[in-house]
Design a protein around this motif. Sequence first.
Motif, PDB file in Angstrom:
ATOM      1  N   SER A 167       3.541  -1.991   3.889  1.00 55.37           N
ATOM      2  CA  SER A 167       2.781  -3.219   3.686  1.00 55.37           C
ATOM      3  C   SER A 167       3.152  -4.210   4.780  1.00 55.37           C
ATOM      4  CB  SER A 167       3.037  -3.815   2.299  1.00 55.37           C
ATOM      5  OG  SER A 167       4.334  -4.333   2.218  1.00 55.37           O
ATOM      6  N   VAL A 168       2.166  -4.963   5.195  1.00 52.66           N
ATOM      7  CA  VAL A 168       2.359  -5.959   6.250  1.00 52.66           C
ATOM      8  C   VAL A 168       2.245  -7.336   5.609  1.00 52.66           C
ATOM      9  CG1 VAL A 168       1.481  -6.885   8.420  1.00 52.66           C
ATOM     10  CG2 VAL A 168       1.406  -4.424   7.984  1.00 52.66           C
ATOM     11  N   LEU A 169       3.278  -8.161   5.765  1.00 56.72           N
ATOM     12  CA  LEU A 169       3.277  -9.505   5.198  1.00 56.72           C
ATOM     13  C   LEU A 169       3.493 -10.501   6.340  1.00 56.72           C
ATOM     14  CD1 LEU A 169       5.507  -8.664   2.102  1.00 56.72           C
ATOM     15  CD2 LEU A 169       3.041  -9.047   2.092  1.00 56.72           C
ATOM     16  N   PRO A 170       2.491 -11.320   6.642  1.00 55.71           N
ATOM     17  CA  PRO A 170       2.591 -12.244   7.766  1.00 55.71           C
ATOM     18  C   PRO A 170       3.698 -13.276   7.549  1.00 55.71           C
ATOM     19  CG  PRO A 170       0.325 -12.100   6.953  1.00 55.71           C
ATOM     20  CD  PRO A 170       1.184 -11.422   5.951  1.00 55.71           C
ATOM     21  N   LEU A 171       4.436 -13.597   8.587  1.00 56.15           N
ATOM     22  CA  LEU A 171       5.486 -14.615   8.490  1.00 56.15           C
ATOM     23  C   LEU A 171       5.041 -15.911   9.166  1.00 56.15           C
ATOM     24  CD1 LEU A 171       8.600 -12.380   9.241  1.00 56.15           C
ATOM     25  CD2 LEU A 171       7.754 -13.138   7.015  1.00 56.15           C
ATOM     26  N   ASP A 172       4.516 -15.792  10.375  1.00 56.60           N
ATOM     27  CA  ASP A 172       3.871 -16.926  11.037  1.00 56.60           C
ATOM     28  C   ASP A 172       2.901 -16.328  12.048  1.00 56.60           C
ATOM     29  OD1 ASP A 172       5.375 -16.292  13.365  1.00 56.60           O
ATOM     30  OD2 ASP A 172       7.021 -17.566  12.683  1.00 56.60           O
ATOM     31  N   ALA A 173       2.293 -17.168  12.885  1.00 58.81           N
ATOM     32  CA  ALA A 173       1.240 -16.659  13.770  1.00 58.81           C
ATOM     33  C   ALA A 173       1.738 -15.514  14.646  1.00 58.81           C
ATOM     34  CB  ALA A 173       0.689 -17.783  14.632  1.00 58.81           C
ATOM     35  N   GLU A 174       3.032 -15.515  14.958  1.00 59.92           N
ATOM     36  CA  GLU A 174       3.507 -14.526  15.919  1.00 59.92           C
ATOM     37  C   GLU A 174       4.588 -13.587  15.395  1.00 59.92           C
ATOM     38  OE1 GLU A 174       3.672 -15.808  19.996  1.00 59.92           O
ATOM     39  OE2 GLU A 174       2.932 -17.803  19.473  1.00 59.92           O
ATOM     40  N   ARG A 175       4.750 -13.562  14.067  1.00 56.34           N
ATOM     41  CA  ARG A 175       5.731 -12.629  13.491  1.00 56.34           C
ATOM     42  C   ARG A 175       5.211 -12.068  12.164  1.00 56.34           C
ATOM     43  NH1 ARG A 175      10.808 -14.703  11.796  1.00 56.34           N
ATOM     44  NH2 ARG A 175       9.466 -16.385  11.033  1.00 56.34           N
ATOM     45  N   SER A 176       5.482 -10.792  11.942  1.00 58.08           N
ATOM     46  CA  SER A 176       5.024 -10.156  10.712  1.00 58.08           C
ATOM     47  C   SER A 176       6.108  -9.251  10.154  1.00 58.08           C
ATOM     48  CB  SER A 176       3.783  -9.299  10.986  1.00 58.08           C
ATOM     49  OG  SER A 176       2.851 -10.029  11.746  1.00 58.08           O
ATOM     50  N   LEU A 177       6.186  -9.223   8.833  1.00 61.37           N
ATOM     51  CA  LEU A 177       7.144  -8.330   8.184  1.00 61.37           C
ATOM     52  C   LEU A 177       6.444  -7.009   7.893  1.00 61.37           C
ATOM     53  CD1 LEU A 177       9.929  -8.001   6.706  1.00 61.37           C
ATOM     54  CD2 LEU A 177       8.730  -8.694   4.644  1.00 61.37           C
ATOM     55  N   LEU A 178       7.012  -5.919   8.402  1.00 63.09           N
ATOM     56  CA  LEU A 178       6.512  -4.588   8.041  1.00 63.09           C
ATOM     57  C   LEU A 178       7.514  -3.978   7.073  1.00 63.09           C
ATOM     58  CD1 LEU A 178       4.598  -2.139   8.358  1.00 63.09           C
ATOM     59  CD2 LEU A 178       6.111  -1.346  10.168  1.00 63.09           C
ATOM     60  N   ARG A 179       7.048  -3.732   5.858  1.00 59.69           N
ATOM     61  CA  ARG A 179       7.937  -3.212   4.812  1.00 59.69           C
ATOM     62  C   ARG A 179       7.563  -1.768   4.529  1.00 59.69           C
ATOM     63  NH1 ARG A 179       9.050  -7.182   0.089  1.00 59.69           N
ATOM     64  NH2 ARG A 179      10.599  -7.820   1.643  1.00 59.69           N
ATOM     65  N   THR A 180       8.488  -0.856   4.777  1.00 60.87           N
ATOM     66  CA  THR A 180       8.234   0.574   4.588  1.00 60.87           C
ATOM     67  C   THR A 180       9.105   1.095   3.453  1.00 60.87           C
ATOM     68  OG1 THR A 180       7.887   0.718   6.963  1.00 60.87           O
ATOM     69  CG2 THR A 180       8.116   2.792   5.784  1.00 60.87           C
ATOM     70  N   LYS A 181       8.496   1.844   2.543  1.00 55.13           N
ATOM     71  CA  LYS A 181       9.260   2.456   1.444  1.00 55.13           C
ATOM     72  C   LYS A 181       9.038   3.964   1.491  1.00 55.13           C
ATOM     73  CE  LYS A 181       8.180  -1.552  -1.430  1.00 55.13           C
ATOM     74  NZ  LYS A 181       9.298  -2.302  -1.998  1.00 55.13           N
ATOM     75  N   TRP A 182      10.120   4.697   1.343  1.00 55.97           N
ATOM     76  CA  TRP A 182      10.044   6.159   1.249  1.00 55.97           C
ATOM     77  C   TRP A 182      10.310   6.524  -0.202  1.00 55.97           C
ATOM     78  CZ3 TRP A 182      11.693   3.635   5.550  1.00 55.97           C
ATOM     79  CH2 TRP A 182      11.276   4.100   6.810  1.00 55.97           C
ATOM     80  N   LEU A 183       9.364   7.230  -0.822  1.00 53.71           N
ATOM     81  CA  LEU A 183       9.502   7.581  -2.233  1.00 53.71           C
ATOM     82  C   LEU A 183       9.702   9.086  -2.376  1.00 53.71           C
ATOM     83  CD1 LEU A 183       6.408   5.592  -3.614  1.00 53.71           C
ATOM     84  CD2 LEU A 183       8.683   4.715  -3.152  1.00 53.71           C
ATOM     85  N   VAL A 184      10.599   9.465  -3.263  1.00 56.68           N
ATOM     86  CA  VAL A 184      10.762  10.887  -3.596  1.00 56.68           C
ATOM     87  C   VAL A 184      10.722  11.024  -5.114  1.00 56.68           C
ATOM     88  CG1 VAL A 184      12.147  11.476  -1.575  1.00 56.68           C
ATOM     89  CG2 VAL A 184      13.291  10.663  -3.655  1.00 56.68           C
TER      90      VAL A 184
END
Lengths: 377, 419
Positions: B330-347
């Motif tokens: 999931s991509v969650l914007p932080l400000d105009a020039e930075r974004s949080l990319l959150r990756t989850k690995w599920l088993v």
Amino acid sequence: MNSASTEPAAARLAASASWDAEADDALVCLAVRQETHDVKTFVLSPPEPRRFAYAPGQFLTFAFEVGAETIHRCYTISSAPTRPHALSITVKRVPGGPVSNWLHDNLKAGDTVRALGPMGDFSCFTHPAQKYLLLSGGSGVTPMMAMARTFHDLGEPRDVAFVHSARSPADIVFRAELETMARLDPSFRFHAVCEADAPDEAWSGPKGRLSLDILTQAVPDFREREVFVCGPKPYMDAVRAMLREAGFDMARHHEESFDFGALPEAEQQAAAEAGRALDAEAEEAPAATVRTFRVEFAKTRRVLDCPENETVLDAARKAGIRLPSSCAKGLCGTCKSKVTKGTVAMTHAGGIRQREIDAGMALLCCSKPTSDLVVER
Amino acid sequence: MLDVTPTPLQRLLRERRPGYTLPAPFYLSPEIFEADMEVIFGRHWIYVGVEPDVPEAGDVMVVDIGKTSVAIVRDDDNEVRAFHNVCRHRGARLVHDEKSTVGNLVCRYHSWTYDLTGELIHAEHMGPDFKKGCHGLKPVHLRSLEGLLFICLAEEAPSDFDEMAARLGPYIAPHNVRDTKVAFQKDIIEPGNWKLTMENNRECYHCGANHPELTVPLFAYGFGFAPEEMGEHDRAEAERYGCLLKTRHGEWEAEGLPSREIDELDTMVTAFRTERLPLDGEGESHTLDTKAACKKLLGDFTKPKLGGLSVWTQPNSWHHFLGDHIVTFSVLPLDAERSLLRTKWLVHKDAVEGVDYDLANLIGVWEATNDQDSELVGICQQGVASPAYEPGPYSPNTEMLVEKFCNWYVGRMAAHLGR
């Protein structure tokens, strides 16, 4: 083929689940054994085969139906957890004591009693050591017996000296078994001290009450040992004074103590009865009604006494200790604290998760102690 | 209305040239960023995590979307709910850790206590006239798509979530997200506008040159190519892939695994795309040896060779569902020039690390790929800030999905702001 399915004893031995008093508090009396002229052992087991798990020295709280009345009593377990398929309590008849008399006169094989526990941390397991001194007076022998039997069964090379005080040779509970254990295991020594001769046996061992002389004679290295003491209050007071006088490190002195001082009104009657029992018979077992436990707050270094029927939060308030709290009914969790030592009975209202409880957390506003506690606050 | 001067954003939207990248202000302007947060992230379904993030009653996860903090809880009836993470008393933030376990939700400021349905159940000293019933936590729309959690911050959420769920659900269901656990989560802050992160994800034009790990299991051809320019070897590879795709789709569909492409990336408000894609080599998983990373397979699967089900949702997520594990982004914007990319690995929830799977092997391909992509997004962000930047053309063969992302974005912004 499968004898376990038909043979009750085999089924009991095959039981894998532990007894959980929360799930089923009924215990069936399987056998009654006459230990001495006025001491009986009652062997108990759940109706469905289960295994008992406990630390030697722990007690159960019983609710006995005596006449039309329910009377609560605590009895130390005298059997060893190394034989987990049944459990025993050993009770001395006390003149005028309604419960001990009722047990002696009425409880028989096949009867059911209700019990909760095991509880308490008066146990050699709580204070591991290489050398122990077990001191008991009268039916204070029961927790010591549980500890001695445990080490014996496990075959542990543990140096145990057991000094028991009795009125006469005829009053030494478990005498034959203790002597057998001493004969079989050189690291276990048993000494009895008697006040008087029995009608059919003149006592050749140390006579009178336990004194420093007698103790030094029997166990010269007693100062190097972890000491456990149980017996009537005068006995324990005398032992405490004696050890202190002998320069014993009292941090290694542990006693099964009962505080009859600050009992709430509701328990007055039962306390009075326990008191009468103690007065009437100086060797009555420690079977009290309301216990008071020591609660230590590790971070703030405060210590207080908390009766078993009072919440830790209330006791702290009364003692002038301020703990974070809000709802005081187990809802908000503000008082959530880690209990690093000891056990509590808690009735919360959703302010804590089972997983947190499993991790040692408790809500102090709705937790009553069931043993001495150390709280991380 | 004729004399109304359009705002720069409206003009920019109106003047956007289809088939071309967006003008620089879309990647740089703090004002447009604010508009993105209000319109795109404030009024659409945003993918934030999975049900196994809150596996048991009392589990709480906090997700921050811009200035909005949302607490996602599992209540005692095992229902997952979302609330604004704000005490109704003085506005203090209620839950502070990303993951925690609570009895009730309690504000540490004055101990106002809410149960897990959001109801206020304890507030001292508020007097007899105080109505607890009027001060419950504010709910946030939350939907679980077969275990994938979407929230919507708007008063009224887009109603076509149900249509997406009905069509996408059967693709995801066999992988049984609810029966998994989060084996690993990694947050990285990409030095770029969230749209650059999304655009980078929506094409594999850059894969051959940048993703030596990802292109081991993944056929770049699965995301388009220009056949007229290919040499003999590449053409043969593309044909092999084409045949494989056709055969596998037939097999998988016959086995009850929906596999064929659905593409609604710029045709719905709650837009999505999915397709089950064959994998190279052993064809089992997104690993460097293309074999399953986890011995315990997902759902009722009995074999690991199930290709990879890819799912894309607008505006902020993509997912890969494999036979043995799931990777979800999931991509969650932080400000105009930075974004949080959150990756989850599920088993599978019963899989044991070190026994059923090796963590380094499980996360290796995508951890490397994410780092590479983050760098690419960074150089792109630097580039679009240059006065020399002007929108460039997308490849009609490999960047169709980027174009659809931009179409969707421009369309949604225009729908709310007017062209």
